[in-house]
Design an enzyme around this catalytic site. Structure first.
Site, PDB file in Angstrom:
ATOM      1  N   LYS A   1      30.208  38.969  38.263  1.00 24.33           N
ATOM      2  CA  LYS A   1      29.508  38.078  39.204  1.00 24.33           C
ATOM      3  C   LYS A   1      29.234  38.810  40.510  1.00 24.33           C
ATOM      4  O   LYS A   1      29.970  39.750  40.885  1.00 24.33           O
ATOM      5  CB  LYS A   1      30.314  36.808  39.480  1.00 24.33           C
ATOM      6  CG  LYS A   1      31.678  36.994  40.151  1.00 24.33           C
ATOM      7  CD  LYS A   1      31.666  37.015  41.682  1.00 24.33           C
ATOM      8  CE  LYS A   1      33.067  37.246  42.256  1.00 24.33           C
ATOM      9  NZ  LYS A   1      33.103  37.637  43.657  1.00 24.33           N
TER      10      LYS A   1
ATOM     11  N   ASP B   1      37.450  32.087  40.716  1.00 29.03           N
ATOM     12  CA  ASP B   1      36.100  32.401  40.231  1.00 29.03           C
ATOM     13  C   ASP B   1      35.936  32.173  38.731  1.00 29.03           C
ATOM     14  O   ASP B   1      34.844  32.360  38.196  1.00 29.03           O
ATOM     15  CB  ASP B   1      35.750  33.864  40.543  1.00 29.03           C
ATOM     16  CG  ASP B   1      35.527  34.081  42.033  1.00 29.03           C
ATOM     17  OD1 ASP B   1      35.080  33.137  42.714  1.00 29.03           O
ATOM     18  OD2 ASP B   1      35.794  35.199  42.508  1.00 29.03           O
TER      19      ASP B   1
HETATM   20  P1  ATP Z   1      37.288  39.119  42.770  1.00 26.53           P
HETATM   21  O1  ATP Z   1      35.856  39.312  42.947  1.00 26.53           O
HETATM   22  O2  ATP Z   1      37.626  37.902  41.925  1.00 26.53           O
HETATM   23  O3  ATP Z   1      38.115  39.218  44.021  1.00 26.53           O
HETATM   24  P2  ATP Z   1      37.871  41.811  42.050  1.00 26.53           P
HETATM   25  O4  ATP Z   1      36.701  42.374  41.338  1.00 26.53           O
HETATM   26  O5  ATP Z   1      38.035  42.180  43.476  1.00 26.53           O
HETATM   27  O6  ATP Z   1      37.826  40.252  41.834  1.00 26.53           O
HETATM   28  P3  ATP Z   1      39.435  42.376  39.769  1.00 26.53           P
HETATM   29  O7  ATP Z   1      38.783  43.637  39.378  1.00 26.53           O
HETATM   30  O8  ATP Z   1      39.109  41.162  39.009  1.00 26.53           O
HETATM   31  O9  ATP Z   1      39.178  42.146  41.324  1.00 26.53           O
HETATM   32  O10 ATP Z   1      41.004  42.525  39.713  1.00 26.53           O
HETATM   33  C1  ATP Z   1      41.775  43.079  40.676  1.00 26.53           C
HETATM   34  C2  ATP Z   1      43.254  42.997  40.303  1.00 26.53           C
HETATM   35  O11 ATP Z   1      43.515  42.047  39.270  1.00 26.53           O
HETATM   36  C3  ATP Z   1      43.776  44.321  39.803  1.00 26.53           C
HETATM   37  O12 ATP Z   1      44.899  44.613  40.566  1.00 26.53           O
HETATM   38  C4  ATP Z   1      44.153  44.111  38.354  1.00 26.53           C
HETATM   39  O13 ATP Z   1      45.333  44.770  38.020  1.00 26.53           O
HETATM   40  C5  ATP Z   1      44.300  42.624  38.211  1.00 26.53           C
HETATM   41  N1  ATP Z   1      43.772  42.130  36.927  1.00 26.53           N
HETATM   42  C6  ATP Z   1      44.317  41.148  36.189  1.00 26.53           C
HETATM   43  N2  ATP Z   1      43.623  40.943  35.064  1.00 26.53           N
HETATM   44  C7  ATP Z   1      42.593  41.804  35.084  1.00 26.53           C
HETATM   45  C8  ATP Z   1      41.538  42.070  34.158  1.00 26.53           C
HETATM   46  N3  ATP Z   1      41.402  41.403  33.012  1.00 26.53           N
HETATM   47  N4  ATP Z   1      40.647  43.011  34.511  1.00 26.53           N
HETATM   48  C9  ATP Z   1      40.780  43.679  35.681  1.00 26.53           C
HETATM   49  N5  ATP Z   1      41.769  43.492  36.560  1.00 26.53           N
HETATM   50  C10 ATP Z   1      42.688  42.565  36.259  1.00 26.53           C
END
Ligand code: ATP
Length: 289
Positions: free
Chosen positions: A11, A138
């Site tokens: 997203k 989200d």
């Molecule tokens: P958001 O936009 O929701 O803040 P993000 O892109 O910043 O998400 P993610 O990449 O979803 O963050 O994830 C960050 C953290 O979540 C990492 O520390 C990771 O270890 C943990 N995590 C848990 N499940 C997952 C998954 N399926 N894929 C990736 N990271 C995951």
């Protein structure tokens, strides 16, 4: 059927506003959301040994309940009223981690959709979105994706007309920004500028890409953090390459520009690729795909 595969689309926040602080410690948000064609691939396999776990091509991603995909499976089985069901989730990550592109949330939503298919659709979309709320903010949006306004903690969704056809150039620098840390910094000083959410919605409904891009804004970009200088630098570069607008997604660190022409998005990516870790183009993904 014992197994299935599912795509999990990333997203982007076309806009992100923090409209207030709630008694429960969470923030009230207003976010224009869009799914894009950067996607993880998940393979779900039911197991008889009762173990629920995930594995991935990225070693540092946890395989236990810290993984949102595992949590989604557990909540799904709970909602269905079955205990002791095992599941193996193999994830091929394409969505950069810690980018603000909702990788974990997208994976969780994909598990809910995939399991719903494996069990012959016991839950409606609205019910899956309700289950999502116990997993992460989200996740509800990621169940159906497309173009939507998300409010509350992100769980109150309004489907919108699909955003006009366009091309994204996405760029994530080598560092990530911790979400709780950026929220703390945001709380330390009042939000000075808010996105014009009503104007953004009107632009989407009118199918006016330029008006939409002019109004894209994320309140976290104005927070006092040294790393946001790099974000601003990337934004500037995307605009130099004729992006109609450029903005950070979520709490970063990924930034994206919106382009009318694929060639311009490609050229922007090429120019940034040498310097930054993750650079690629993408297209909007419609709801339900
Ligand atoms: P958001 O936009 O929701 O803040 P993000 O892109 O910043 O998400 P993610 O990449 O979803 O963050 O994830 C960050 C953290 O979540 C990492 O520390 C990771 O270890 C943990 N995590 C848990 N499940 C997952 C998954 N399926 N894929 C990736 N990271 C995951």
């Amino acid at each position: 059927m014992r197994e299935t595969t599912e795509r999990a689309w990333a997203k982007l926040n076309l806009s992100l506003d923090v409209t207030g602080r709630r008694e429960d410690g969470y923030h009230d948000l207003a976010m224009l959301m869009q799914t894009v064609s950067v996607g993880d691939e998940l393979r779900l396999r039911l197991r008889d040994d009762g173990k629920v776990f995930a594995s991935s091509n990225l070693r540092f991603i946890p395989g236990d309940e810290r993984n949102l995909a595992v949590r989604a499976a557990l909540r799904f089985f709970e909602a269905l009223g079955i205990s002791g069901q095992g599941l193996q989730i193999d994830i091929r990550k394409e969505i950069p981690v810690g980018a603000g592109m909702g990788g974990g949330s997208a994976d969780a939503a994909a598990v809910l959709r995939g399991l719903n298919r494996l069990y012959d659709t016991p839950f409606s979309r609205a019910e899956l979105e309700r289950i999502s709320q116990q997993i992460g903010s989200d996740v509800a949006f990621c169940v159906a994706g497309g173009t939507a306004l998300a409010q509350g903690r992100g769980e109150l969704l309004r489907d919108l007309r699909p955003m006009p056809d366009c091309f994204f150039a996405l760029c994530k620098p080598g560092f990530s920004i911790s979400t709780p840390e950026l929220y703390q910094k945001l709380d330390a000083s009042p939000v000075r500028i808010h996105p014009d959410t009503a104007g953004l919605l009107a632009a989407v409904e009118a199918g006016d890409l330029r008006a939409l891009c002019r109004r894209m804004y994320n309140v976290f970009e104005d927070v006092d953090d040294r790393r946001l200088r790099t974000v601003a630098e990337i934004k500037g570069r995307l605009l130099d390459y004729r992006a109609l607008g450029a903005v950070m997604t979520g709490t970063g660190s990924a930034v994206f520009g919106v382009f009318e022409r694929a060639e311009d998005a490609e050229r922007a990516c090429e120019s940034l690729r040498g310097e930054y870790k993750f650079c690629r183009t993408a297209k909007p993904v419609p709801r339900g795909e």
